[in-house]
Design an enzyme around this catalytic site. Structure first.
Site, PDB file in Angstrom:
ATOM      1  N   HIS A 267       0.371   7.117   2.015  1.00 46.33           N
ATOM      2  CA  HIS A 267      -0.164   8.193   1.165  1.00 46.33           C
ATOM      3  C   HIS A 267       0.804   9.372   1.239  1.00 46.33           C
ATOM      4  O   HIS A 267       1.936   9.270   0.809  1.00 46.33           O
ATOM      5  CB  HIS A 267      -1.578   8.505   1.672  1.00 46.33           C
ATOM      6  N   HIS A 306       3.116   2.209  -6.626  1.00 46.70           N
ATOM      7  CA  HIS A 306       1.966   3.114  -6.611  1.00 46.70           C
ATOM      8  C   HIS A 306       0.711   2.309  -6.872  1.00 46.70           C
ATOM      9  O   HIS A 306       0.734   1.342  -7.636  1.00 46.70           O
ATOM     10  CB  HIS A 306       2.111   4.215  -7.677  1.00 46.70           C
ATOM     11  N   ASP A 364       7.077  10.791  -4.572  1.00 54.34           N
ATOM     12  CA  ASP A 364       7.558  11.071  -3.220  1.00 54.34           C
ATOM     13  C   ASP A 364       9.013  10.692  -3.005  1.00 54.34           C
ATOM     14  O   ASP A 364       9.670  11.216  -2.115  1.00 54.34           O
ATOM     15  CB  ASP A 364       6.676  10.344  -2.192  1.00 54.34           C
TER      16      ASP A 364
HETATM   17  N1  ACO Z   1       8.560  -2.054  -1.457  1.00 49.14           N
HETATM   18  C1  ACO Z   1       8.626  -3.400  -1.551  1.00 49.14           C
HETATM   19  N2  ACO Z   1       7.633  -4.169  -2.031  1.00 49.14           N
HETATM   20  C2  ACO Z   1       6.517  -3.549  -2.432  1.00 49.14           C
HETATM   21  C3  ACO Z   1       6.390  -2.133  -2.372  1.00 49.14           C
HETATM   22  C4  ACO Z   1       7.463  -1.386  -1.860  1.00 49.14           C
HETATM   23  N3  ACO Z   1       7.405  -0.059  -1.780  1.00 49.14           N
HETATM   24  N4  ACO Z   1       5.165  -1.786  -2.835  1.00 49.14           N
HETATM   25  C5  ACO Z   1       4.550  -2.930  -3.191  1.00 49.14           C
HETATM   26  N5  ACO Z   1       5.369  -3.985  -2.940  1.00 49.14           N
HETATM   27  C6  ACO Z   1       5.123  -5.390  -3.267  1.00 49.14           C
HETATM   28  C7  ACO Z   1       4.058  -6.025  -2.353  1.00 49.14           C
HETATM   29  O1  ACO Z   1       4.645  -6.584  -1.197  1.00 49.14           O
HETATM   30  C8  ACO Z   1       3.454  -7.049  -3.286  1.00 49.14           C
HETATM   31  O2  ACO Z   1       4.336  -8.161  -3.350  1.00 49.14           O
HETATM   32  P1  ACO Z   1       3.757  -9.663  -3.558  1.00 49.14           P
HETATM   33  O3  ACO Z   1       3.112  -9.660  -4.912  1.00 49.14           O
HETATM   34  O4  ACO Z   1       4.962 -10.522  -3.469  1.00 49.14           O
HETATM   35  O5  ACO Z   1       2.796  -9.888  -2.437  1.00 49.14           O
HETATM   36  C9  ACO Z   1       3.490  -6.368  -4.650  1.00 49.14           C
HETATM   37  O6  ACO Z   1       4.587  -5.442  -4.573  1.00 49.14           O
HETATM   38  C10 ACO Z   1       2.227  -5.631  -5.015  1.00 49.14           C
HETATM   39  O7  ACO Z   1       1.920  -4.780  -3.941  1.00 49.14           O
HETATM   40  P2  ACO Z   1       0.478  -4.204  -3.618  1.00 49.14           P
HETATM   41  O8  ACO Z   1       0.351  -4.096  -2.128  1.00 49.14           O
HETATM   42  O9  ACO Z   1      -0.564  -4.962  -4.381  1.00 49.14           O
HETATM   43  O10 ACO Z   1       0.586  -2.804  -4.248  1.00 49.14           O
HETATM   44  P3  ACO Z   1      -0.433  -1.692  -4.051  1.00 49.14           P
HETATM   45  O11 ACO Z   1      -0.666  -1.142  -5.385  1.00 49.14           O
HETATM   46  O12 ACO Z   1      -1.622  -2.112  -3.263  1.00 49.14           O
HETATM   47  O13 ACO Z   1       0.364  -0.670  -3.099  1.00 49.14           O
HETATM   48  C11 ACO Z   1       1.455   1.273  -2.335  1.00 49.14           C
HETATM   49  C12 ACO Z   1       0.678   0.617  -3.469  1.00 49.14           C
HETATM   50  C13 ACO Z   1       0.615   1.334  -1.039  1.00 49.14           C
HETATM   51  C14 ACO Z   1       1.786   2.722  -2.765  1.00 49.14           C
HETATM   52  C15 ACO Z   1       2.754   0.480  -2.087  1.00 49.14           C
HETATM   53  O14 ACO Z   1       3.479   0.342  -3.292  1.00 49.14           O
HETATM   54  C16 ACO Z   1       3.606   1.109  -1.003  1.00 49.14           C
HETATM   55  O15 ACO Z   1       3.344   0.899   0.191  1.00 49.14           O
HETATM   56  N6  ACO Z   1       4.667   1.882  -1.392  1.00 49.14           N
HETATM   57  C17 ACO Z   1       5.524   2.523  -0.421  1.00 49.14           C
HETATM   58  C18 ACO Z   1       4.839   3.754   0.138  1.00 49.14           C
HETATM   59  C19 ACO Z   1       4.804   4.907  -0.850  1.00 49.14           C
HETATM   60  O16 ACO Z   1       5.816   5.236  -1.470  1.00 49.14           O
HETATM   61  N7  ACO Z   1       3.617   5.543  -0.941  1.00 49.14           N
HETATM   62  C20 ACO Z   1       3.451   6.724  -1.785  1.00 49.14           C
HETATM   63  C21 ACO Z   1       2.431   6.515  -2.834  1.00 49.14           C
HETATM   64  S1  ACO Z   1       2.417   7.975  -3.847  1.00 49.14           S
HETATM   65  C22 ACO Z   1       1.378   9.053  -3.051  1.00 49.14           C
HETATM   66  O17 ACO Z   1       0.567   8.741  -2.209  1.00 49.14           O
HETATM   67  C23 ACO Z   1       1.517  10.471  -3.538  1.00 49.14           C
END
Ligand code: ACO
Length: 394
Positions: A267, A306, A364
């Site tokens: 987050h 996201h 971010d």
């Molecule tokens: N890097 C690499 N792979 C990723 C990333 C990432 N940053 N984010 C998602 N994925 C992949 C997952 O491994 C998954 O792969 P799969 O289909 O092969 O299993 C696929 O993309 C879908 O991922 P989900 O977990 O379903 O995505 P979700 O929408 O639940 O997650 C989240 C969102 C938590 C923000 C995630 O993208 C993440 O952890 N990002 C990095 C942290 C970040 O930048 N957070 C800031 C959010 S903005 C804020 O809070 C203001």
């Protein structure tokens, strides 16, 4: 708003049916009202709430597929371009932007509250100097609950108003003091002639020995970071504040709970994680190996992806432009870390792994680069997100 449409659920091998009313919002998808669902003898299961609204709200609207973010009906792009953060706070609180007189009155009201009670100051000294500023934020904001017994009735609009004003006013002072305490610097008091963002930078960086002047480009970038983080529907930290507040608990304690939730790297901690990741990668030559690790799921590419925005984060677009302005102003375009960030962004945007999964840079990714360029230490990134995240108290 109720419609005359219903959704019918058939269960128990077709023997039972239950109808649920369909509600229509001003914008966005229709909503099935499942408040009577428990009568079916079953539960719903929706971890992370991708399909569940926990309350009715008229504050913020997001369309994650189209990349829209509106505060009170205004697109975020327009607000970032034409207003400043205090105006956005006024808008979120009151539903409309202020006129000149309302703006001046609101700013005066905020300024009246930007000092900290002297007794609260001694609380900082109870923390280790090397405590993470988010730990200090959680503790000190929670402690505000012990100072304002005059205004803790969450059902009273005037109490909610004054508590919101106190939070908007005091959070920059608390965040700046958390930084200065960590550095061993003397506390810097707020200066009322300055704008909100300018004042925050003054409290962070001024010393008793020198006149501190803030560049308008840097103050504007700071202000935009506050604006872009001001509200985001029922996200994890807002939901935390609402859940804590649903018992009628002290509003400052509830905000402290929201700040605790915001701390996590999924987050508000993401921009801090972006800078740590850039440090770990070290240089452009190491990017391919790092990307292999991302695809093998050894680590994530922080600042990408996201929960809601699946095509683009509209805030990221604004922050990317701000990032360019700040790097130009400070002559940092050739700084190795910023060059590395830009190389990473380019590679990720062209890579099928990211394209297929709809993973784009989020706000971010760029806000971390902007804050770092301004000279804000990485540990202060999430406190800055916390102070921008205005939380409406109803
Ligand atoms: N890097 C690499 N792979 C990723 C990333 C990432 N940053 N984010 C998602 N994925 C992949 C997952 O491994 C998954 O792969 P799969 O289909 O092969 O299993 C696929 O993309 C879908 O991922 P989900 O977990 O379903 O995505 P979700 O929408 O639940 O997650 C989240 C969102 C938590 C923000 C995630 O993208 C993440 O952890 N990002 C990095 C942290 C970040 O930048 N957070 C800031 C959010 S903005 C804020 O809070 C203001």
């Amino acid at each position: 708003m109720e419609t005359n449409r219903k959704v019918t659920l058939t269960y128990n091998e077709g023997k039972d049916t239950t109808e649920f009313p369909v509600l229509k919002g001003t914008l966005g998808r229709d909503v099935v009202d499942i408040r009577t669902f428990a009568k079916t003898g079953m539960f719903t299961f929706d971890p992370g709430f991708p399909a569940t609204a926990s309350c009715e709200s008229s504050i913020t609207f997001i369309d994650g597929d189209k990349g829209y973010l509106y505060y009170r009906g205004y697109p975020i792009e327009q607000l970032a371009e034409q207003t400043d953060y205090p105006e956005v706070c006024y808008l979120l609180l009151n539903g409309e932007l202020p006129n000149a007189e309302q703006r001046a009155e609101f700013n005066r009201g905020i300024m009246r509250h930007n000092m900290l009670h002297d007794q609260l100051m001694s609380l900082f000294k109870g923390f280790r100097r090397d405590a993470h500023p988010m730990a200090v934020m959680v503790g000190v904001v929670g402690a505000l609950s012990a100072f304002y017994h005059d205004s803790l009735d969450i059902t009273n609009p005037e109490h909610r108003r004054i508590s919101a004003h106190r939070l908007i006013a005091k959070l920059p002072t608390i965040a700046a003091q958390a930084y200065r305490y960590n550095k061993g610097l003397p506390f810097s008091y707020p200066k009322n002639g300055l704008g909100y963002a300018e004042n925050f930078l003054h409290m962070m960086f001024s010393t008793p020995c020198d006149e501190y002047k803030v560049s308008p480009v840097i103050a504007r970038a700071m202000d935009r970071i506050f604006t872009l983080h001001a509200d985001h529907e029922q996200n994890a930290s807002t939901s935390t504040v609402r859940l804590a507040g649903s018992s009628g608990a002290n509003p400052f304690a509830c905000i402290a709970a929201g700040i605790a939730c915001l701390w996590g790297p999924s987050h508000g901690g993401a921009n801090e994680a972006v800078l740590k990741m850039l440090d770990e990668i070290g240089s452009v030559e190491n990017v391919p190996a790092f990307m292999e690790g991302v695809k093998n799921k050894t680590h994530k590419l922080m600042g990408f992806g996201h929960r809601v925005y699946k095509n683009m984060d509209p805030r990221a677009k604004i922050m990317k432009q701000t990032c360019d302005e700040v790097l130009n102003e400070l002559g940092l375009h050739n700084d190795p870390q910023f060059k590395l960030a830009m190389a990473l962004e380019k590679i990720a945007l062209e890579d099928p792994y990211f394209i297929e999964r709809k993973l784009y840079p989020n706000v971010d990714f760029y806000s971390g680069i902007v804050l770092s360029a301004i000279g804000i230490p990485v540990s202060m990134f999430t406190p800055i997100f916390a102070l921008g995240s205005y939380r409406r108290l109803d």
